[in-house]
Design a protein around this motif. Structure first.
Motif, PDB file in Angstrom:
ATOM      1  N   LYS A   1       0.825  -1.201   0.000  1.00  0.00           N
ATOM      2  CA  LYS A   1       0.000   0.000   0.000  1.00  0.00           C
ATOM      3  C   LYS A   1       0.861   1.253   0.000  1.00  0.00           C
ATOM      4  CE  LYS A   1      -3.963   2.010   2.487  1.00  0.00           C
ATOM      5  NZ  LYS A   1      -4.886   1.826   3.639  1.00  0.00           N
ATOM      6  N   ASP A   2       0.494   2.211  -0.867  1.00  0.00           N
ATOM      7  CA  ASP A   2       1.097   3.537  -0.824  1.00  0.00           C
ATOM      8  C   ASP A   2      -0.013   4.577  -0.925  1.00  0.00           C
ATOM      9  OD1 ASP A   2       0.372   3.615  -3.509  1.00  0.00           O
ATOM     10  OD2 ASP A   2       2.412   3.273  -4.261  1.00  0.00           O
ATOM     11  N   SER A   3       0.345   5.840  -1.123  1.00  0.00           N
ATOM     12  CA  SER A   3      -0.678   6.892  -1.107  1.00  0.00           C
ATOM     13  C   SER A   3      -1.655   6.774  -2.271  1.00  0.00           C
ATOM     14  CB  SER A   3      -0.009   8.271  -1.133  1.00  0.00           C
ATOM     15  OG  SER A   3       0.752   8.435  -2.329  1.00  0.00           O
ATOM     16  N   ALA A   4      -1.232   6.171  -3.368  1.00  0.00           N
ATOM     17  CA  ALA A   4      -2.094   6.072  -4.544  1.00  0.00           C
ATOM     18  C   ALA A   4      -3.117   4.955  -4.431  1.00  0.00           C
ATOM     19  CB  ALA A   4      -1.248   5.867  -5.804  1.00  0.00           C
ATOM     20  N   GLY A   5      -2.781   3.897  -3.675  1.00  0.00           N
ATOM     21  CA  GLY A   5      -3.703   2.777  -3.561  1.00  0.00           C
ATOM     22  C   GLY A   5      -3.009   1.550  -3.011  1.00  0.00           C
ATOM     23  N   LYS A   6      -3.615   0.388  -3.229  1.00  0.00           N
ATOM     24  CA  LYS A   6      -3.034  -0.855  -2.731  1.00  0.00           C
ATOM     25  C   LYS A   6      -3.073  -1.919  -3.820  1.00  0.00           C
ATOM     26  CE  LYS A   6      -7.407  -2.358  -0.567  1.00  0.00           C
ATOM     27  NZ  LYS A   6      -8.073  -2.770   0.695  1.00  0.00           N
TER      28      LYS A   6
END
Length: 487
Positions: A231-236
């Motif tokens: 998971k990062d800020s853009a999505g998972k």
């Protein structure tokens, strides 16, 4: 379980299945209802997988033409003239295992009996909630890859151990998902707050994957599901892996990936997040970039390239479990048989503890199943047999293979024709130049070369296409791998 994301119309024949040592036939009637029986006709024990699905939606045994409906009831015994009395006998019925269909897979209940249908209905399949988000899928916020299915020549416990182990990825999958020389590093697996210790319901570990970079979890939901999430800020990015124990020394992998955007693409929230990431110096999401490629590939290409990844592990795991078994190792004494000092091995140890404490020591094999591990396969072509372990049971890959063969025939024909054309053009050019009284060989050679150039170029292109298509065709049949050959 059986992968089932291909168009329903593609399943025209009964399919062979294997679960806990049982031989099964899985099929779909004209109402698109899936059924699972013992692969044994009650008449004379002929395999029903050699039968046919008839126009009326019944399953016909090809030995004596007995017919069965989706519930296993015998519809017809052509050899009987007793007005349906023989068909009504319980002994005439097929042995049925309850099924469910969900998220592109057919789920089979592993027991048969009067209460099996109720038990199956009361036991929800292990599903991924994000995959049932129809609005998210339609908007593009949830991106789905196709379901891949492979039979692998090592057991369920060895398979599960492998997929809960994040530390092997950069080494074993060198060149595809990492670098064996720069990738390995300490990974501090920590039990998540949701599952602080392994329980009968499974376990979950958290860690930071700096190679992506992303906050990651590995989750085991017994008896067959592992979810690797990054998971990062853009999505998972979800790697969803099911392992079905088919028979001792073999497991059926059903897997797919999915990417879930934090916000719907092109939405106001997504644009705000992108601006914030840019202001904070956050690089574009590698997870999202990976998903953009993988989820847009056709099913057959996802499947055929899957062997590149799977066989990098297969070459270890087929032998690993047999080495441990020959030393008398099982889950109960696993910690004494191997040396696992690093925090990166915590999920592997948790899995072995779960098998011992909650998993009855391993799969509940059928009473008639030979539990002896098969011998080590020394023939690498047999070990890496893609056709037997995937292609022959995949309608998408069968269709692609047929098209590749057609293109290969066309390319070979084009190579022959273009070569012949080049020879004829050259001969004609020589004759024309000589007849015109050209004073020297260099002039004739130049005229000939110019005349032959288009045909020669087409010949080389055709030969190149033949080589590429032959290599692609071969990947549907076998893909051998040796780590020593991987630079």
């Amino acid at each position: 379980m059986l992968g089932n994301d291909e168009p329903m119309a593609e399943y025209r024949n009964p399919l062979r299945g294997k679960l806990l040592g049982k031989d099964l036939v899985v099929w779909r009637n004209k109402e698109e209802r899936w059924s699972c029986f013992d692969d044994r006709c009650p008449h004379r024990a002929a395999p029903l997988t050699e039968g046919r699905i008839e126009d009326d939606g019944s399953l016909l045994c090809a030995y004596h033409a007995w017919r069965f409906d989706a519930d296993g009831k015998c519809l017809s015994i052509p050899q009987s003239d007793r007005g349906g009395k023989d068909e009504a006998q319980p002994k005439a019925c097929a042995k049925v295992y309850p099924t469910q269909v969900a998220q592109g897979m057919v789920w089979v209940w592993g027991e048969n009996g009067p209460d099996a249908g109720l038990e199956s209905a009361l036991t929800p399949a292990q599903l991924i909630p994000d995959l049932d988000d129809k609005e998210g899928v339609e908007s593009g916020r949830v991106m789905l890859a196709s379901v891949g299915q492979n039979d692998l020549a090592y057991g369920w416990d060895t398979f599960m151990e492998n997929v809960v182990d994040p530390s092997h990825v950069t080494v074993s999958h060198h060149g595809i998902a990492g670098d064996r020389y720069t990738g390995p590093s300490p990974i501090d697996l920590k039990p998540s707050a949701r599952w602080p210790v392994p329980t009968k319901d499974g376990f979950e570990f958290e860690f930071r994957d700096d190679s992506l970079p992303a906050d990651s979890t590995v989750t085991f939901q017994p008896p067959c599901l592992v979810i690797n999430e990054a998971k990062d800020s853009a999505g998972k990015l979800l790697l969803i892996i099911y392992g079905t124990p088919t028979r001792p020394g073999w497991v059926r992998l059903l897997g797919r990936s999915a990417y879930v955007h934090t916000f719907a693409p092109n939405s106001k929230e997504a644009k705000v997040q992108a601006k914030e990431d840019k202001r904070n110096g956050v690089n574009k999401s590698r997870l999202q970039a990976t998903a953009n490629v993988v989820t847009k590939l056709p099913s057959w290409l996802q499947h055929v390239t899957g062997s590149l990844f799977l066989h990098q592990d297969l070459v270890f795991l087929h032998y690993q479990e047999k080495i441990l078994a020959s030393a008398g190792c099982d889950s109960s004494n696993y910690g004494q048989a191997v040396f696992v000092p690093a925090a990166a091995d915590r999920a592997v140890l948790a899995l072995r503890q779960w098998i011992t404490k909650h998993g009855s020591g391993g799969p509940a094999w059928d009473k008639n199943c030979d539990r002896t591990l098969p011998p080590r396969e020394r023939n690498r072509e047999a070990l890496f047999n893609v056709y037997e372990n995937h292609t022959k049971s995949c309608t998408s890959c069968q269709g692609a293979l047929k098209n590749v063969k057609k293109m290969l025939t066309t390319a070979k024909t084009a190579a022959v024709i273009s070569f012949t054309w080049a020879v004829l053009r050259g001969a004609r050019a020589v004759g024309t130049a000589a007849a015109a009284g050209s004073p020297s060989a260099p002039v004739i050679n130049a005229v000939t070369a110019r005349a032959m150039l288009p045909a020669v170029a087409l010949t080389f292109a055709s030969v190149g296409a033949v080589k590429a298509l032959e290599k692609l065709r071969g990947m549907f049949y076998t893909y051998s791998f040796h780590h020593q050959d991987s630079p």
